[in-house]
Design a protein around this motif. Structure first.
Motif, PDB file in Angstrom:
ATOM      1  N   HIS A   1       0.870  -1.174   0.000  1.00 28.47           N
ATOM      2  CA  HIS A   1       0.000   0.000   0.000  1.00 28.47           C
ATOM      3  C   HIS A   1       0.908   1.226   0.000  1.00 28.47           C
TER       4      HIS A   1
ATOM      5  N   GLU B   1       1.462   3.606   2.845  1.00 29.01           N
ATOM      6  CA  GLU B   1       1.929   3.053   4.124  1.00 29.01           C
ATOM      7  C   GLU B   1       3.452   3.011   4.008  1.00 29.01           C
TER       8      GLU B   1
ATOM      9  N   ARG C   1      -2.617   4.394  -1.808  1.00 27.57           N
ATOM     10  CA  ARG C   1      -2.727   2.981  -1.437  1.00 27.57           C
ATOM     11  C   ARG C   1      -2.685   2.060  -2.664  1.00 27.57           C
TER      12      ARG C   1
ATOM     13  N   HIS D   1       3.397  -3.230   6.366  1.00 27.22           N
ATOM     14  CA  HIS D   1       2.253  -2.315   6.179  1.00 27.22           C
ATOM     15  C   HIS D   1       2.219  -1.249   7.272  1.00 27.22           C
ATOM     16  N   GLU D   2       1.184  -0.400   7.165  1.00 22.86           N
ATOM     17  CA  GLU D   2       0.867   0.535   8.252  1.00 22.86           C
ATOM     18  C   GLU D   2      -0.609   0.429   8.604  1.00 22.86           C
TER      19      GLU D   2
ATOM     20  N   GLU E   1       2.313  -4.420  10.800  1.00 21.83           N
ATOM     21  CA  GLU E   1       1.444  -3.244  10.680  1.00 21.83           C
ATOM     22  C   GLU E   1       1.945  -2.185  11.663  1.00 21.83           C
TER      23      GLU E   1
HETATM   24 ZN   LIG Z   1      -1.599  -2.065   4.251  1.00 21.98          ZN
END
Ligand SMILES: [Zn+2]
Length: 853
Positions: free
Chosen positions: A135, A138, A212, A251-252, A328
């Motif tokens: 994404h 992120e 994203r 990810h974030e 994340e």
């Molecule tokens: Zn993500």
């Protein structure tokens, strides 16, 4: 006052640490080779000072590869839609790099149960794929890639030597280059010299569609399995060439969170994933925890996130003999943002990603033999399990849609699944030699084959992070059947199939015909219309003499009369040949308009078609992925242009040039509904899907009625506070597969050979059937659920509801499609419905659609 004081301190801290040098990130116990360029020397800023743009990221990777040839090789995996390079760095010790191909082949033997027992793993390197920021917004992952690459190239000492001696590191700095570039440009252009941390500020609130997504506004982290997109296809070639033991997916998450690493929620693991996978994920987790503890970072595990859908990067490896790890990190989104945990600075987010990339490598190296043994067992067990299974394989194929069958084969073979011809016709000719194929389960990829073919109706949990079913033949709309023996298997396919097109009967001076069932028939029709050719559609079946005998033609057959064209018959024939070839179509020459049965070609049952001039509404409030799916279908698959209109543009322009407007799921609060209604009344063809169906009805543009949903709880019940999340979550429509019954004589069902059409539903739009008996061409019956999780209340609402309703408004049409017919670009089984709405909306007889509600 206290608040003000705290604010002043915060600003001060932010200012002090806004520009980081490498010492903030790197372990200080390690020495670094001075000949390796530090990131700033190449990218012109410190890591975390600005958001890395993709071009600078690639520049740094090139510089590292040039400076450290004894530790790293750089490969170009391919280009994105926007022609950005997808680079892969392979880090290892020189002795390994010198015989990389040999190591790769040895490693792959572990995935072959006929050979894996004799493989000596005592000194075999483990293969770890480190992947970042699928994404694009992120960003801490890709920014941390600068640090990890520097560390792997420059660190000195026993620890790094041990790591590189025992590990092949496939290092992917950016899973989604186009998204990263879009987002980094946004974040950088809004950065103030004195960092602004107010979450309301523009820096933290991207314009639609945001970074994203990839170029076509798709979520690439749903595409690992269907692999529709070029980015996934490029990456998967390297994934399967190496079959990594571990793959990380950085990810974030929301800014107020901390840091998550897998394992996720234990009850939400896909049942095809072996238990040992989660055990090893847990063992790796100890390394993440220890390293995050060391730098004082908060984290959580076994909550919120699942390991269910194999289209996600952290779950896909789990059905390929490896372990996928989801990370994340709480997002600062911009450079520093006020959160419930104080000011979250961009460098701090990068540091956590860097530290967990290193803990992954440390843990993988330490657990090397266990992971390699797990991989060997995974593929052995996969084959052993098929011995006891009654299902021995699957036959699939659609003789009426060869292109779609070919795309399905391409998807299977991309994942190294063996596909065979069949050696006899079966099911009374439903599956024929030459157009149907067999996938035996007895092969190393049997786990993935089950994940692709199986339906699922039993679940351990009722909460899901993403879709709950994706049975691929249903998605493709391909007939398929299970086999309990392998006797049907013919020769194995050594390459993908390439369907061919032909003009049967050669040049005609009278007319040409082609049927609508093939995937690319709409593309062919548009190409003809674009060339100025007059085309008609058959609203009836007919049988007609061809040069080599009589033939039946179905509803939706496209008819091209020769003498009504501006083009002479020779040029027309040349064009028809080209279109047949480009679209893998059989186009038939006819020399007479007199039919054996049905309507003669001059009958009014053949209706002249208009070329669709399409506007797709986009922008704030519109679901970007839904809109992107329409864009991708039209542009990539069908080569049909569409204008993308923002709501404010729609409100101020003349709409005359568009005869078709598409509105996908979303809220259209600021849309001028009177203007839209007037356009439909004047003859426009409005196609609305998902929540846009409800919007159109609520705003007086269509008159669909909706079913009332029964509540899961009632006021007489007393429930405990902690039950709420589970009870309410279970009422979500995460996405399941339902079978609709189609009226095959209706223009919206042209091209379908079977009454049952599998539709994907991930919303709560439940339409009542129209009182006009002809206006509901697709309906759900009493038992519509084919595969996936759905609550009883939602299932009751789907039962006997309408999937598609046609309304008339003045001289226009509104085509209401309750579900998402273009879902993620692999739901090819319902794209025909969508394209029928585009091409044939105005063909639908007004009386069959006029609402009496
Ligand atoms: Zn993500």
């Amino acid at each position: 006052m206290r608040k003000l004081f705290a604010f002043a301190i915060t600003v001060c801290i932010v200012f002090q640490v806004s520009a980081q040098d490498l010492a903030y990130y790197l372990p200080d116990s390690v020495g670094y080779n001075a000949s390796i360029p530090k990131p700033k020397e190449i990218i012109h800023h410190e890591v975390g000072e600005w958001h890395i743009t993709h071009d600078r990221l690639v520049n740094y990777m090139k510089a590292i590869a040039t400076a450290a040839p004894n530790r790293v090789k750089m490969e170009l995996m391919g280009l994105t839609y926007e022609s950005r390079p997808q680079v892969l760095l392979i880090f290892s010790a020189k002795k390994n790099l010198d015989k990389l191909e040999e190591i790769r082949k040895q490693h792959l033997l572990l995935t072959d149960p006929t050979k894996s027992s004799s493989v000596d793993i005592s000194n075999m390197p483990i293969v770890v794929y480190i992947g970042h920021s699928i994404h694009g917004n992120e960003p801490s992952g890709s920014n941390a890639a600068l640090l990890t690459a520097y560390y792997l190239a420059a660190a000195e000492g026993k620890q790094i030597d041990d790591l590189l001696n025992n590990t092949i590191i496939l290092f992917d700095p950016s899973f989604n280059p186009d998204g990263l570039q879009r987002f980094s440009t946004w974040a950088n252009q809004h950065k103030s010299k004195n960092l602004v941390t107010d979450p309301n500020s523009r820096e933290f609130n991207e314009v639609w569609p945001g970074g994203r997504f990839n170029h076509y506004w798709f979520d690439l982290n749903r595409d690992w399995l269907p692999a529709v997109h070029v980015e996934s296809q490029n990456r998967l070639r390297w994934f399967h060439a190496w079959k990594p033991n571990v793959l990380t997916d950085h990810h974030e998450q929301g800014s107020n969170a901390s840091f998550f690493f897998q394992p996720g929620v234990p009850s939400r693991v896909n049942p095809l994933t072996p238990e040992k996978n989660q055990e090893l994920t847990g063992k790796l987790g100890k390394y993440h925890a220890r390293n995050l503890d060391r730098i004082g970072s908060l984290y959580f595990t076994k909550e919120n996130y699942d390991d269910f859908y194999y289209g996600k990067g952290s779950t896909f490896p789990d059905i390929n003999g490896g372990i996928g790890i989801l990370f994340e990190q709480a997002s600062s989104r911009g450079h520093a943002q006020q959160t419930s945990n104080g000011v979250l600075r961009f460098p701090a987010t990068i540091k956590n990603q860097f530290v967990t990339a290193l803990s992954t490598l440390e843990g993988s190296c330490a657990l090397r033999k266990e992971f390699l043994e797990y991989q060997r067992d995974f593929f052995k067990n996969a084959v052993n399990n098929t011995a006891t299974s009654t299902t021995k394989g699957y036959v699939f194929g659609d003789k009426k849609d060869v292109s779609k069958t070919a795309l399905f084969i391409e998807m299977l073979r991309r994942h190294e699944i063996d596909v065979h011809h069949i050696n006899a016709n079966i099911n009374n000719g439903e599956f024929e030699k030459g157009s149907s194929y067999f996938v035996p389960l007895n092969q190393p990829q049997s786990g993935l084959i089950k994940a692709i073919f199986d339906k699922q109706l039993v679940y351990q949990d009722s909460l899901f992070y993403d879709i709950t079913s994706w049975t691929m033949p249903l998605a493709f709309g391909l007939p398929y059947t299970e086999q309990t023996t392998t006797t049907i298997a013919g020769a194995k396919l050594e390459q993908n199939i390439t369907p061919t097109g032909v003009v049967e009967g050669g040049k005609s001076n009278y007319a040409y015909l082609f049927e609508w069932n093939e995937l690319y028939a709409p593309k062919a029709l548009y190409a003809l219309q674009e060339a100025g050719i007059l085309t008609k559609v058959a609203t009836n079946n007919f049988n007609i003499a061809l040069t080599n005998g009589n033939r039946n033609f179905n509803y939706g057959t496209i008819f091209i009369p020769v003498h009504l064209q501006q083009m002479n018959s020779s040029d027309l024939y040349t064009l028809i040949q080209k279109i047949a070839q480009e679209n893998s179509l059989h186009i038939y020459a006819v020399n007479s308009g007199n039919v054996n049965s049905g309507s003669d070609l001059g009958s009014s049952k053949f209706i002249s078609l208009n070329k669709p001039n399409i506007a797709l509404l986009v922008g704030t409030g519109v679901n970007a992925t839904d809109a992107g799916e329409v864009w991708h279908l039209l542009d990539q698959r069908m080569q049909i242009p569409s204008s993308h209109l923002e709501i404010n543009m729609f409100n101020r322009i003349e709409l005359n040039k568009y005869n078709t407007i598409v509105m996908v799921g979303g809220s259209y609060t600021d849309l001028n509904k009177e203007k839209l209604k007037a356009w439909v009344q004047n003859g426009g063809n409005l196609v609305v899907t998902e929540e846009a169906v409800a919007w159109a009805a609520q705003n007086g543009i269509s008159n669909v009625n909706f079913k009332k949903l029964k509540q899961a709880t009632d006021s007489t019940q007393k429930l405990s506070y902690v039950e709420r999340e589970q009870i309410e979550g279970a009422q979500q429509m995460s996405g399941a597969i339902f079978s609709a019954s189609a009226d095959l004589t209706h223009p919206l069902a042209y091209g379908y050979a079977q009454k049952n059409v599998s539709l994907f539903k991930a919303n709560k739009v439940f339409m009542e059937k129209s009182k006009n008996p002809f206006a509901t061409p697709f309906t759900y019956g009493n038992n519509p659920l084919q595969s996936g999780w759905v609550s009883k209340q939602n299932l009751d609402a789907v039962k006997n509801s309408a999937a598609v309703i046609v309304n008339t408004v003045g001289s226009g049409r509104v085509i209401n499609i309750a579900d998402n017919p273009c879902f993620r670009a692999f739901w090819l089984g319902s794209t025909k419905l969508f394209l029928n709405a585009v091409f044939f909306g105005k063909v639908i007889d007004a009386a069959s659609a006029r609402s009496e509600d």
